[in-house]
Design a protein around this motif. Structure first.
Motif, PDB file in Angstrom:
ATOM      1  N   PRO A 144       0.830  -1.212   0.000  1.00 20.96           N
ATOM      2  CA  PRO A 144       0.000   0.000   0.000  1.00 20.96           C
ATOM      3  C   PRO A 144       0.857   1.252   0.000  1.00 20.96           C
ATOM      4  O   PRO A 144       2.007   1.238   0.456  1.00 20.96           O
ATOM      5  CB  PRO A 144      -0.779  -0.121   1.312  1.00 20.96           C
ATOM      6  N   LEU A 145       0.290   2.346  -0.508  1.00 20.60           N
ATOM      7  CA  LEU A 145       0.985   3.627  -0.412  1.00 20.60           C
ATOM      8  C   LEU A 145       1.002   4.104   1.032  1.00 20.60           C
ATOM      9  O   LEU A 145       2.008   4.614   1.515  1.00 20.60           O
ATOM     10  CB  LEU A 145       0.311   4.672  -1.305  1.00 20.60           C
ATOM     11  N   ARG A 146      -0.132   3.944   1.731  1.00 13.99           N
ATOM     12  CA  ARG A 146      -0.231   4.350   3.132  1.00 13.99           C
ATOM     13  C   ARG A 146      -0.692   3.173   3.968  1.00 13.99           C
ATOM     14  O   ARG A 146      -1.570   2.420   3.547  1.00 13.99           O
ATOM     15  CB  ARG A 146      -1.230   5.505   3.298  1.00 13.99           C
ATOM     16  N   LEU A 147      -0.107   3.049   5.150  1.00 12.03           N
ATOM     17  CA  LEU A 147      -0.557   2.022   6.080  1.00 12.03           C
ATOM     18  C   LEU A 147      -0.626   2.623   7.473  1.00 12.03           C
ATOM     19  O   LEU A 147       0.396   2.943   8.080  1.00 12.03           O
ATOM     20  CB  LEU A 147       0.392   0.820   6.080  1.00 12.03           C
ATOM     21  N   ALA A 148      -1.852   2.800   7.974  1.00 10.61           N
ATOM     22  CA  ALA A 148      -2.046   3.216   9.367  1.00 10.61           C
ATOM     23  C   ALA A 148      -1.802   2.011  10.263  1.00 10.61           C
ATOM     24  O   ALA A 148      -2.267   0.912   9.970  1.00 10.61           O
ATOM     25  CB  ALA A 148      -3.461   3.751   9.561  1.00 10.61           C
ATOM     26  N   VAL A 149      -1.083   2.217  11.357  1.00 12.30           N
ATOM     27  CA  VAL A 149      -0.752   1.109  12.263  1.00 12.30           C
ATOM     28  C   VAL A 149      -1.249   1.456  13.660  1.00 12.30           C
ATOM     29  O   VAL A 149      -0.845   2.463  14.246  1.00 12.30           O
ATOM     30  CB  VAL A 149       0.758   0.827  12.294  1.00 12.30           C
ATOM     31  N   GLY A 150      -2.107   0.601  14.180  1.00 10.89           N
ATOM     32  CA  GLY A 150      -2.689   0.813  15.500  1.00 10.89           C
ATOM     33  C   GLY A 150      -4.153   1.186  15.378  1.00 10.89           C
ATOM     34  O   GLY A 150      -4.553   1.901  14.445  1.00 10.89           O
ATOM     35  N   ALA A 151      -4.946   0.725  16.329  1.00 12.05           N
ATOM     36  CA  ALA A 151      -6.387   0.982  16.285  1.00 12.05           C
ATOM     37  C   ALA A 151      -6.692   2.472  16.329  1.00 12.05           C
ATOM     38  O   ALA A 151      -7.610   2.947  15.654  1.00 12.05           O
ATOM     39  CB  ALA A 151      -7.068   0.263  17.450  1.00 12.05           C
ATOM     40  N   ASP A 152      -5.911   3.230  17.128  1.00 13.40           N
ATOM     41  CA  ASP A 152      -6.183   4.665  17.208  1.00 13.40           C
ATOM     42  C   ASP A 152      -5.872   5.356  15.889  1.00 13.40           C
ATOM     43  O   ASP A 152      -6.603   6.266  15.466  1.00 13.40           O
ATOM     44  CB  ASP A 152      -5.408   5.302  18.360  1.00 13.40           C
ATOM     45  N   ALA A 153      -4.817   4.933  15.208  1.00 13.92           N
ATOM     46  CA  ALA A 153      -4.485   5.531  13.917  1.00 13.92           C
ATOM     47  C   ALA A 153      -5.592   5.276  12.905  1.00 13.92           C
ATOM     48  O   ALA A 153      -6.023   6.189  12.187  1.00 13.92           O
ATOM     49  CB  ALA A 153      -3.156   4.987  13.408  1.00 13.92           C
ATOM     50  N   VAL A 154      -6.069   4.051  12.840  1.00 12.93           N
ATOM     51  CA  VAL A 154      -7.142   3.720  11.896  1.00 12.93           C
ATOM     52  C   VAL A 154      -8.398   4.527  12.207  1.00 12.93           C
ATOM     53  O   VAL A 154      -9.012   5.138  11.315  1.00 12.93           O
ATOM     54  CB  VAL A 154      -7.447   2.205  11.930  1.00 12.93           C
ATOM     55  N   GLU A 155      -8.783   4.557  13.481  1.00 13.17           N
ATOM     56  CA  GLU A 155     -10.017   5.240  13.875  1.00 13.17           C
ATOM     57  C   GLU A 155      -9.942   6.742  13.637  1.00 13.17           C
ATOM     58  O   GLU A 155     -10.863   7.354  13.070  1.00 13.17           O
ATOM     59  CB  GLU A 155     -10.300   4.961  15.351  1.00 13.17           C
TER      60      GLU A 155
END
Length: 275
Positions: free
Chosen positions: A236-247
């Protein structure tokens, strides 16, 4: 097959964990950091000949040349983890020009110097570029303006870079960690707010400092995410890591879309008039 990695900010936090992970796969790691004692720890940890330690401040004028020479000496480069960074938090008005320049020098200009030094070798290898950003590379909190601006710059630089190098086979991924338990919090610079910003910046900083330990994720999750995206044929170009980052990134994107929709008639008003 073994590969060659270059990791900046390799002596602590996510950089240290990624370095350890890469060494465990049998890769050769060029570990870049400012602390000689921490680099020596990595040398002792690594298999003989498995690590090249580079003691370097990436904001130095000669840093790009040093890195380019190191990569040439290594003979190849398959993975860059452009991870070094500096945290600065405080009200926009309260941060002076010197401190603002320091965070931009480290997080943006040094990041670019690393890219210039490594991209020729990465193109030859059809390699991987991992750029460490943050969940607040996508939005800003009270107190995070300068830091978020620096990570937002990394995000857009990386997005443009991904388009530019796509024909060469180089893949770019931006890692956007949430709140994790690393040394970052202990090492960042916080500018105390003046009275005008106590209700906003002051409250945010007080609330953040009161977070319990369980609010901070396991930093190994970020190292594992880096290893995973590097192994993907189409990362992926971007990958959020962690539940708080995704939310929180999802909430920010929804809010922006809602605002765009709400004000669309005003945005297009000039076009209607000209027609």
């Amino acid at each position: 097959m073994s590969s060659t990695w270059l990791v900046t900010g390799a002596t602590s936090g996510f950089g240290r964990l990624v370095t350890e992970r890469a060494l465990a796969t049998g890769s050769h790691v060029i570990a870049v950091g400012r602390r000689k004692d921490r680099l020596q720890e990595l040398v002792e940890l690594a298999p003989q000949g498995g690590l090249t330690a580079v003691e370097l401040d990436l904001t130095d004028a000669g840093a790009e040349r040093v890195l380019a020479d190191t990569v040439r000496a290594a003979g190849c480069l398959d993975v860059l983890v452009n991870n070094a960074g500096y945290g600065l938090f405080g009200a926009i008005e309260n941060i002076d020009a010197r401190e603002a320049r320091a965070v931009l020098d480290t997080n943006v200009l040094a990041n670019l110097a690393v890219l210039r030094a490594t991209l020729p070798a990465l193109r030859l290898a059809q390699g991987r570029v991992v750029q460490t950003s943050s969940l607040i590379g996508q939005f800003a909190w009270p107190s995070s303006g300068l830091y978020a601006a620096s990570k937002g710059a990394v995000e857009l630089i990386s997005e443009a870079l991904a388009h530019e190098v796509a024909p060469t086979g180089v893949k770019v991924t931006i890692i956007e960690p949430g709140t994790f338990g690393t040394e970052f919090g202990a090492n960042l610079r916080v500018v105390p707010p003046t009275d005008a910003y106590t209700p906003t910046v002051g409250k945010f900083l007080t609330d953040f400092s009161a977070l319990p330990p369980e609010a901070f994720g396991d930093p190994y999750a970020v190292a594992d995410a880096v290893m995973s995206v590097v192994a993907l044929e189409e990362p992926p170009l971007r990958l959020a890591v962690g539940a708080d980052a995704v939310e929180l990134i999802r909430a920010s994107l929804r809010s922006r879309l809602e605002e765009l929709d709400r004000w669309e008639s005003l945005s297009l008003k000039g076009e209607v008039r000209s027609a």
